[in-house]
Design an enzyme around this catalytic site. Structure first.
Site, PDB file in Angstrom:
ATOM      1  N   TYR A  24     -66.066  11.257  17.824  1.00  0.00           N
ATOM      2  CA  TYR A  24     -66.849  10.627  18.880  1.00  0.00           C
ATOM      3  C   TYR A  24     -66.467  11.285  20.197  1.00  0.00           C
ATOM      4  CZ  TYR A  24     -68.532   6.900  21.979  1.00  0.00           C
ATOM      5  OH  TYR A  24     -69.165   6.190  22.953  1.00  0.00           O
ATOM      6  N   ILE A  65     -61.484  10.208  18.266  1.00  0.00           N
ATOM      7  CA  ILE A  65     -61.997  10.370  19.620  1.00  0.00           C
ATOM      8  C   ILE A  65     -61.779  11.806  20.082  1.00  0.00           C
ATOM      9  CG2 ILE A  65     -61.844   9.587  22.019  1.00  0.00           C
ATOM     10  CD1 ILE A  65     -62.908   7.463  20.048  1.00  0.00           C
ATOM     11  N   LYS A  66     -62.856  12.453  20.523  1.00  0.00           N
ATOM     12  CA  LYS A  66     -62.783  13.827  21.029  1.00  0.00           C
ATOM     13  C   LYS A  66     -62.472  13.782  22.524  1.00  0.00           C
ATOM     14  CE  LYS A  66     -66.046  16.694  19.700  1.00  0.00           C
ATOM     15  NZ  LYS A  66     -67.399  17.218  19.380  1.00  0.00           N
ATOM     16  N   VAL A  67     -61.334  14.335  22.891  1.00  0.00           N
ATOM     17  CA  VAL A  67     -60.930  14.409  24.297  1.00  0.00           C
ATOM     18  C   VAL A  67     -60.957  15.881  24.697  1.00  0.00           C
ATOM     19  CG1 VAL A  67     -59.098  13.966  25.978  1.00  0.00           C
ATOM     20  CG2 VAL A  67     -59.469  12.352  24.098  1.00  0.00           C
TER      21      VAL A  67
END
Length: 191
Positions: A24, A65-67
């Protein structure tokens, strides 16, 4: 996707694909991070990180989670905060060993090296266009970057996995496999 609530649509997809991991893209960061006026791909980058932390019980357990790596360093703090909350993180837009090291130190589960874009940068340095054939020197540079990152991750016993992204050719997939990358993301036409 022609949906009004992307977040809900995304979580619907994640639930449907559980237990497989689904990434995400984080586009907003908490307001207490230093650069409140930061922008990412034209989006305001607040609130979403806090919302994810507060509502983590609503997030399917397979969500990663894509950071993105940004020029400002608060992305490392975001990774740390998410990992402290036991939320998996994929650090994206990695173009250097230093960025991969910082992400691993912050606790990222994955570092996504964008090989297609690295190749583009190298071609530009040589005065070539993206569509020009890839030279041996460019391939060597991309391979060396991946090999060096893999070495850093293994030598320092990080649990962080190498994810090779921005795949454009079958050679990119073979290179990733030869170097022991855990994951590749490739378009169907390359597969």
């Amino acid at each position: 996707a022609k949906v009004s609530d992307y977040r809900e649509h995304y979580f619907f997809i994640a639930k449907a694909l559980n237990p497989y991991p689904v990434s995400y893209q984080l586009t907003k960061l908490p307001p207490d991070y230093p650069l409140c006026e930061a922008r990412l791909e034209g989006h305001n980058v607040y609130e979403e990180g806090n919302r994810i932390l507060v509502e983590r019980h609503k997030i399917p357990n397979n969500v990663v989670i894509k950071v993105p790596v940004m020029s400002e360093n608060y992305w490392c703090g975001v990774i740390r905060d998410l990992r402290r909350a036991n939320i998996p993180v994929n650090t994206t837009l990695v173009f250097s060993c230093e960025q991969a090291l910082m992400a691993a130190e912050a606790g990222a589960n994955y570092v996504s090296v964008f090989v297609g874009r690295v190749e583009d940068f190298e071609k530009t340095k040589l005065g070539l266009k993206r569509e020009d054939p890839t030279s041996v020197n460019v391939t060597k540079t991309v391979r060396k970057l991946l090999a060096d990152i893999q070495k850093i991750l293994h030598k320092n016993n990080y649990e962080t996995k190498l994810l090779v992204a921005s795949i454009r050719t079958k050679e990119h997939i073979l290179m990733a496999a030869e170097l022991g990358a855990s994951i590749v993301t490739a378009p169907f036409k390359v597969l």
